[in-house]
Design a protein around this motif. Structure first.
Motif, PDB file in Angstrom:
ATOM      1  N   LEU A  20       0.872  -1.401  -0.149  1.00  0.00           N
ATOM      2  CA  LEU A  20      -0.018   0.147  -0.108  1.00  0.00           C
ATOM      3  C   LEU A  20       0.950   1.334  -0.072  1.00  0.00           C
ATOM      4  CD1 LEU A  20      -2.818  -1.246   2.471  1.00  0.00           C
ATOM      5  CD2 LEU A  20      -3.029  -0.406   0.008  1.00  0.00           C
ATOM      6  N   PHE A  23       2.071   1.398  -3.347  1.00  0.00           N
ATOM      7  CA  PHE A  23       0.843   2.286  -4.207  1.00  0.00           C
ATOM      8  C   PHE A  23       0.637   3.659  -4.321  1.00  0.00           C
ATOM      9  CE2 PHE A  23      -3.822   3.114  -3.651  1.00  0.00           C
ATOM     10  CZ  PHE A  23      -4.338   2.872  -5.202  1.00  0.00           C
ATOM     11  N   ASN A  24       0.856   4.215  -2.966  1.00  0.00           N
ATOM     12  CA  ASN A  24       0.589   5.648  -2.909  1.00  0.00           C
ATOM     13  C   ASN A  24       1.828   6.280  -3.796  1.00  0.00           C
ATOM     14  OD1 ASN A  24      -1.171   5.588  -0.896  1.00  0.00           O
ATOM     15  ND2 ASN A  24       0.094   5.515   0.758  1.00  0.00           N
ATOM     16  N   LYS A  27       0.315   6.375  -6.997  1.00  0.00           N
ATOM     17  CA  LYS A  27      -0.742   7.411  -7.145  1.00  0.00           C
ATOM     18  C   LYS A  27      -0.379   8.942  -7.386  1.00  0.00           C
ATOM     19  CE  LYS A  27      -3.477   6.710  -3.546  1.00  0.00           C
ATOM     20  NZ  LYS A  27      -4.589   6.705  -2.439  1.00  0.00           N
ATOM     21  N   MET A  89      -4.095  -5.391  -6.991  1.00  0.00           N
ATOM     22  CA  MET A  89      -4.344  -4.396  -5.744  1.00  0.00           C
ATOM     23  C   MET A  89      -4.663  -3.226  -6.533  1.00  0.00           C
ATOM     24  SD  MET A  89      -1.503  -2.690  -3.417  1.00  0.00           S
ATOM     25  CE  MET A  89      -0.461  -2.281  -4.747  1.00  0.00           C
ATOM     26  N   LEU A  90      -3.952  -2.855  -7.576  1.00  0.00           N
ATOM     27  CA  LEU A  90      -4.237  -1.583  -8.464  1.00  0.00           C
ATOM     28  C   LEU A  90      -5.814  -1.541  -9.103  1.00  0.00           C
ATOM     29  CD1 LEU A  90      -0.912  -1.284 -10.264  1.00  0.00           C
ATOM     30  CD2 LEU A  90      -1.935   0.360  -8.555  1.00  0.00           C
ATOM     31  N   LYS A  91      -6.069  -2.811  -9.592  1.00  0.00           N
ATOM     32  CA  LYS A  91      -7.581  -2.924 -10.242  1.00  0.00           C
ATOM     33  C   LYS A  91      -8.493  -2.464  -9.237  1.00  0.00           C
ATOM     34  CE  LYS A  91      -6.584  -5.658 -14.293  1.00  0.00           C
ATOM     35  NZ  LYS A  91      -6.563  -6.763 -15.187  1.00  0.00           N
ATOM     36  N   GLU A  92      -8.408  -3.385  -7.820  1.00  0.00           N
ATOM     37  CA  GLU A  92      -9.466  -3.188  -6.776  1.00  0.00           C
ATOM     38  C   GLU A  92      -9.588  -1.611  -6.648  1.00  0.00           C
ATOM     39  OE1 GLU A  92      -7.631  -5.509  -3.667  1.00  0.00           O
ATOM     40  OE2 GLU A  92      -9.066  -7.416  -4.356  1.00  0.00           O
ATOM     41  N   ALA A  93      -8.383  -0.918  -6.829  1.00  0.00           N
ATOM     42  CA  ALA A  93      -8.549   0.801  -6.694  1.00  0.00           C
ATOM     43  C   ALA A  93      -8.953   1.427  -7.729  1.00  0.00           C
ATOM     44  CB  ALA A  93      -7.364   1.234  -5.988  1.00  0.00           C
ATOM     45  N   ASP A  94      -9.582   0.606  -8.954  1.00  0.00           N
ATOM     46  CA  ASP A  94     -10.037   1.152  -9.989  1.00  0.00           C
ATOM     47  C   ASP A  94      -9.037   1.656 -10.985  1.00  0.00           C
ATOM     48  OD1 ASP A  94     -12.848   0.207  -9.656  1.00  0.00           O
ATOM     49  OD2 ASP A  94     -13.209   1.974  -8.137  1.00  0.00           O
ATOM     50  N   ILE A  95      -8.006   1.458 -10.973  1.00  0.00           N
ATOM     51  CA  ILE A  95      -6.733   1.831 -11.468  1.00  0.00           C
ATOM     52  C   ILE A  95      -6.797   0.866 -12.740  1.00  0.00           C
ATOM     53  CG2 ILE A  95      -4.293   2.611 -11.812  1.00  0.00           C
ATOM     54  CD1 ILE A  95      -4.486   3.418  -8.797  1.00  0.00           C
TER      55      ILE A  95
END
Length: 403
Positions: A20, A23-24, A27, A89-95
């Motif tokens: 995560l 992930f930041n 982003k 993980m990225l797809k779960e965040a709609d990326i």
């Protein structure tokens, strides 16, 4: 299209909490208008289920019966799993993200399994995908030979993957994320006052890496240097931009390396010093040829009129000694040595640098077993028991704790 390459090592993807944090960083790059190519290593380190060394244990490690080609098929799995987990993980965040193997990303290599070299990078597929994707996640450390075989790139392979993709894509930056905040003046586990360097040249960081600094692989630096793509060595856990690695003449502008004579102190442990008595040039040639034919790499070589001196990794000590003695060459072996290196573009042509080194070590009663130098690096060999004291003494004498 603005592109940035972000490489996350094993410790940066080892669990959900740290992923995560990675992930930041992605982003932030997306927010700044970048398309992001993420390169991932296998999850975790030895002992973690999918780490490369753990996978090796499944087949008996060095005692495996698998061929190098078959080992590569297994060893590539760690990065493939990591790329899939990260993409999910990225797809779960709609990326909008998609996972690619090294070969699918266009990394073509030689067929030297377990330590393949990149021969070509064709990123046309990635470029097309990035027209609709936000992030392309690429499995590092691996590629594909021209015959279709999966290959792996050896130690530091994910760094090398990231650099090769960054150059081919003409990325604005290649970010190497790790567990420290940039290139340090010394190993912070040894030197309490070691500090991060805000910027270094390609040559300086490459030399530091070759001399033992493990924060980045020198092959990756050399690849980025060919196209002058700036690199940043950053901490996964922090928002800072870490250490900028770039060209002194171009990107650093006013920054004069003469103002910083020494960049840092690096070290390599577990070395054995071997001295071979050689009364003739023919004997010298014989010693080197025997070891070359056996595929043994030597370091720290000094050639004198009556002897040759060099170092080998500790695990090569017995085989080297046996090979030389079988040829009736008289050898002297000193175990438990360490190489300490002073690296800095600013030492070129400056008198008194060696005097400082000798003085600092003499004050601590540390004998110098061997020495060598180049334009930007001075090496000394010391007893391993003196390593911590030697690195700290040299760090202090060149005032590396002062910004």
């Amino acid at each position: 299209m603005k592109i940035i390459v972000q490489k996350f090592g094993g410790t940066s993807v080892q669990n959900e909490k740290i992923r995560l944090m990675a992930f930041n960083h992605i982003k932030h790059a997306l927010k700044d208008g970048y398309k992001v190519v993420v390169v991932v290593s296998a999850i975790g380190r030895y002992g973690d289920p999918y780490a490369t060394d753990t996978l090796l244990e499944l087949i008996g490690a060095k005692d495996t019966k698998l061929t190098p080609r078959e080992q590569d098929t297994l060893l590539s799995v760690g990065e493939t799993i990591s790329a899939s987990v990260f993409t999910n993980m990225l797809k779960e965040a709609d990326i909008k993200a998609e996972a690619f193997s090294g070969g699918q990303a266009g990394i073509i290599t030689s067929n030297h399994h377990l330590n393949a070299k990149i021969t070509e990078v064709d990123t046309s597929r990635l470029k097309t995908a990035l027209k609709t994707l936000d992030v392309a996640v690429v499995a590092g450390f691996q590629g594909k030979a021209k015959n279709g075989d999966i290959t792996t790139l050896g130690r530091g392979g994910s760094d090398t993957s990231a650099a090769a993709l960054g150059v081919s894509l003409q990325a604005d930056y290649i970010d190497i994320f790790t567990d420290v905040d940039g290139m340090m003046t010394a190993d912070p586990r040894i030197v309490e006052h070691a500090r991060s360097l805000p910027r270094v040249s390609y040559n300086e960081v490459s030399n530091m890496a070759y001399q033992g600094a493990k924060v980045i692989h020198p092959r990756a630096v050399e690849i980025a240097m060919t196209a002058k793509i700036p690199m940043r060595i950053r901490s996964t856990y922090l928002e800072s931009t870490g250490t900028l690695v770039t060209s002194v003449a171009d990107e650093l502008g006013h920054f004069d390396v003469k103002e910083r004579m020494v960049t840092g102190v690096a070290h390599v442990t577990n070395l054995t010093q071997i001295s071979v008595k050689t009364d003739t040039v023919k004997a010298q040639q014989q010693a080197f040829k025997i070891l070359a034919d056996a595929g043994i790499s030597l370091d720290f070589i000094n050639i004198l009129t009556d002897s040759v001196i060099f170092t080998v990794p500790e695990e090569k000590r017995l085989v080297v000694k046996l090979l030389l003695e079988e040829a009736d060459l008289q050898t002297n072996v000193r175990e438990n040595c360490a190489k300490v290196s002073i690296v800095g573009a600013g030492i070129t042509g400056v008198p008194g640098v060696t005097a400082k080194i000798v003085g600092a070590l003499s004050e601590k009663n540390i004998p110098i077993l061997q020495s060598a130098d180049s334009h930007t690096t001075i090496w000394v060999l010391v007893r391993e028991e003196d390593l911590i004291s030697a690195v700290n003494a040299l760090h202090d004498v060149f005032c590396l704790e002062i910004k």
